[in-house]
Design a protein around this motif. Structure first.
Motif, PDB file in Angstrom:
ATOM      1  N   PHE A   1       0.838  -1.204   0.000  1.00  9.21           N
ATOM      2  CA  PHE A   1       0.000   0.000   0.000  1.00  9.21           C
ATOM      3  C   PHE A   1       0.865   1.244   0.000  1.00  9.21           C
ATOM      4  CE2 PHE A   1      -2.223   3.447   2.255  1.00  9.21           C
ATOM      5  CZ  PHE A   1      -3.331   3.586   1.429  1.00  9.21           C
ATOM      6  N   ALA A   2       0.419   2.251  -0.752  1.00  5.73           N
ATOM      7  CA  ALA A   2       1.092   3.550  -0.756  1.00  5.73           C
ATOM      8  C   ALA A   2       0.064   4.619  -1.085  1.00  5.73           C
ATOM      9  CB  ALA A   2       2.229   3.572  -1.775  1.00  5.73           C
ATOM     10  N   SER A   3       0.305   5.813  -0.580  1.00  5.00           N
ATOM     11  CA  SER A   3      -0.584   6.941  -0.872  1.00  5.00           C
ATOM     12  C   SER A   3       0.219   8.224  -0.771  1.00  5.00           C
ATOM     13  CB  SER A   3      -1.766   6.981   0.087  1.00  5.00           C
ATOM     14  OG  SER A   3      -1.319   7.213   1.420  1.00  5.00           O
ATOM     15  N   ILE A   4      -0.330   9.307  -1.337  1.00  3.81           N
ATOM     16  CA  ILE A   4       0.314  10.602  -1.232  1.00  3.81           C
ATOM     17  C   ILE A   4      -0.655  11.584  -0.562  1.00  3.81           C
ATOM     18  CG2 ILE A   4       1.761  10.173  -3.247  1.00  3.81           C
ATOM     19  CD1 ILE A   4      -0.006  12.046  -4.846  1.00  3.81           C
ATOM     20  N   THR A   5      -0.106  12.678  -0.110  1.00  4.92           N
ATOM     21  CA  THR A   5      -0.897  13.697   0.575  1.00  4.92           C
ATOM     22  C   THR A   5      -2.046  14.190  -0.308  1.00  4.92           C
ATOM     23  OG1 THR A   5       1.066  14.416   1.782  1.00  4.92           O
ATOM     24  CG2 THR A   5      -0.785  15.954   1.687  1.00  4.92           C
ATOM     25  N   GLY A   6      -3.208  14.334   0.300  1.00  3.92           N
ATOM     26  CA  GLY A   6      -4.374  14.851  -0.414  1.00  3.92           C
ATOM     27  C   GLY A   6      -5.259  13.790  -1.023  1.00  3.92           C
TER      28      GLY A   6
ATOM     29  N   THR B   1      -2.803  11.169 -12.126  1.00  2.00           N
ATOM     30  CA  THR B   1      -1.678  10.719 -11.304  1.00  2.00           C
ATOM     31  C   THR B   1      -2.146   9.698 -10.281  1.00  2.00           C
ATOM     32  OG1 THR B   1      -0.594  12.870 -11.556  1.00  2.00           O
ATOM     33  CG2 THR B   1       0.100  11.515  -9.688  1.00  2.00           C
ATOM     34  N   ASN B   2      -1.320   8.683 -10.035  1.00  2.67           N
ATOM     35  CA  ASN B   2      -1.643   7.673  -9.032  1.00  2.67           C
ATOM     36  C   ASN B   2      -1.414   8.260  -7.639  1.00  2.67           C
ATOM     37  OD1 ASN B   2       0.009   4.702  -7.835  1.00  2.67           O
ATOM     38  ND2 ASN B   2      -2.134   5.252  -7.635  1.00  2.67           N
ATOM     39  N   THR B   3      -2.509   8.426  -6.882  1.00  2.00           N
ATOM     40  CA  THR B   3      -2.410   9.040  -5.558  1.00  2.00           C
ATOM     41  C   THR B   3      -2.547   8.038  -4.417  1.00  2.00           C
ATOM     42  OG1 THR B   3      -4.778   9.562  -5.554  1.00  2.00           O
ATOM     43  CG2 THR B   3      -3.262  11.250  -6.419  1.00  2.00           C
TER      44      THR B   3
ATOM     45  N   GLU C   1       6.784   1.697  -6.813  1.00  2.00           N
ATOM     46  CA  GLU C   1       7.233   2.117  -8.141  1.00  2.00           C
ATOM     47  C   GLU C   1       6.154   2.928  -8.844  1.00  2.00           C
ATOM     48  OE1 GLU C   1      10.234  -1.323  -9.757  1.00  2.00           O
ATOM     49  OE2 GLU C   1       8.141  -1.898  -9.463  1.00  2.00           O
ATOM     50  N   ALA C   2       4.889   2.679  -8.507  1.00  2.00           N
ATOM     51  CA  ALA C   2       3.772   3.319  -9.207  1.00  2.00           C
ATOM     52  C   ALA C   2       3.305   4.607  -8.549  1.00  2.00           C
ATOM     53  CB  ALA C   2       2.597   2.349  -9.309  1.00  2.00           C
ATOM     54  N   ILE C   3       3.394   4.694  -7.223  1.00  2.00           N
ATOM     55  CA  ILE C   3       2.785   5.819  -6.524  1.00  2.00           C
ATOM     56  C   ILE C   3       3.387   7.156  -6.979  1.00  2.00           C
ATOM     57  CG2 ILE C   3       4.381   5.757  -4.564  1.00  2.00           C
ATOM     58  CD1 ILE C   3       0.578   6.461  -4.438  1.00  2.00           C
TER      59      ILE C   3
END
Length: 278
Positions: free
Chosen positions: A57-62, A111-113, A127-129
Motif C-alpha cells: 500500500f502507498a498513498s500521497i498527501t491529499g 496521477t496515481n495518488t 514504483e507506481a505511486i
C-alpha cells in the motif's frame, strides 16, 4: 448502450497477441466487482496485507477524499463495510480479490495518488505511486506519450455510472499472484528442465476496469488476476490453436516487453507436445 459480456474465463489470446492499445468496452455496472470469481484469493491477500502493509500500500498527501469515496463505492458493491481504522483504500481492498488504484488529476495530469497492490504483474506499489499515466506507461511500447495520452482522454471523458473493462495477458512461470519482481520467476524458468514446463507454465490474465467517482472526480482503476495452467488450456483444441497463433504472432517488441525469453523453449516444447498429440 450495448455492453460487452464480462466472462468468468476471458482468454484474451483468443483475439491475438498482447496489444498495446486502450481496448476498453462498457460493462453493466452490476458486473463491476460482483460476483468475485477469484474470491479464494481474498484470504491469502489479507494475510499478505497484514504481513507486509508497507509493501503493498502507498498513498500521497491529499488522497484521503478520493480514498474514502472509492472505499464506500467498493463496500457498497460488495454489500459489506470496511474497517474505519485503516486507510480507506487499503481497507476496501480487503473485501475483493481486485487490486485498487486511485487516479486523480494533479498538475494537469492523471496521477496515481493511492493504491493497494497485492497481485502486481512485475511492478510494486512504490514504483507506481505518484506517477502520471504517462510515467506508468513509459515502459510500454508506444506508451508515452501515445497510449498514455489516449488513456488520459478516456479518463477525462468518463461519465458517472459508466464502467469500462479490458483484459491483458502474459505467460509466467508458476502460479504466484504476488509478483512485484518477475526476475526470480524468469531465473527459475531459465534454470528449469523442459519436463517442468507442463506444470509450471501459466497464462496470467489481467481484468482491468475503470470508473469515475462522482464526488471527487477521481478515477478508480481495478485489477483482477486470473491464472490458468497453460497445459490445461492446450487440452481444448480451439484454445490450443488460438494460443499457438497468438504466441507465434507476437512481435519482437511484445516479446521483449513481456520478457518471454526464458519461457520460449518451455512454451515451444509444450506446443510441440500439443502438435504431436492434439
Amino acid at each position: 448502450m450495448s455492453y460487452a459480456p464480462s466472462s468468468f474465463r476471458p482468454l484474451p489470446f483468443e483475439q491475438g497477441p498482447p496489444r498495446f492499445d486502450v481496448g476498453l468496452a462498457p460493462i453493466e455496472p452490476h458486473a463491476w466487482l460482483m460476483p468475485d470469481d477469484q474470491a479464494h484469493w481474498i484470504g491469502p491477500k489479507n494475510q499478505l496485507m497484514d504481513a507486509e502493509p508497507d509493501a503493498v500500500f502507498a498513498s500521497i498527501t491529499g488522497s484521503m477524499p478520493g480514498q474514502i469515496e472509492a472505499a464506500a463505492l467498493v463496500a457498497s458493491a460488495c454489500g459489506q463495510s470496511f474497517d474505519p481504522g485503516e486507510p480507506p483504500l487499503f481497507a476496501a481492498s480487503r473485501l475483493v480479490s481486485d487490486d485498487l488504484v486511485l487516479m486523480e488529476m494533479r498538475d494537469g495530469a492523471w496521477t496515481n495518488t493511492a493504491l493497494c497492490l497485492c497481485s502486481p504483474t512485475f511492478f510494486s506499489a512504490h514504483e507506481a505511486i505518484g506517477k502520471s499515466l504517462f510515467g506508468l506507461h513509459r515502459p510500454v511500447p508506444g506508451g508515452d506519450p501515445g497510449l498514455g495520452g489516449r488513456i488520459s482522454r478516456v479518463f477525462s471523458l468518463l461519465r458517472d455510472e459508466l464502467v469500462l473493462e479490458r483484459h491483458n495477458w502474459t505467460v509466467q512461470w508458476r502460479d504466484a499472484r504476488y509478483t512485484p519482481d518477475g526476475g526470480p520467476l524468469r531465473a527459475a524458468a531459465a534454470a528449469a528442465g523442459l519436463e517442468e514446463g507442463r506444470e509450471a507454465l501459466h497464462v496470467r490474465v489481467e481484468r482491468q476496469t475503470i470508473r469515475r467517482l462522482p464526488e471527487t472526480g477521481a478515477v478508480l482503476f481495478t485489477i483482477r488476476i486470473r491464472l490458468y495452467r497453460l497445459a490445461d488450456l492446450l487440452g481444448e483444441t480451439a484454445l490450443a490453436q488460438a494460443f499457438q497463433q497468438a504466441w507465434y504472432e507476437a512481435g519482437p517488441e511484445v516479446r521483449a516487453y513481456k520478457k518471454w525469453e526464458s519461457l520460449e523453449r518451455h512454451v515451444a516444447a509444450l506446443l510441440g507436445d500439443y502438435a504431436r498429440n492434439p
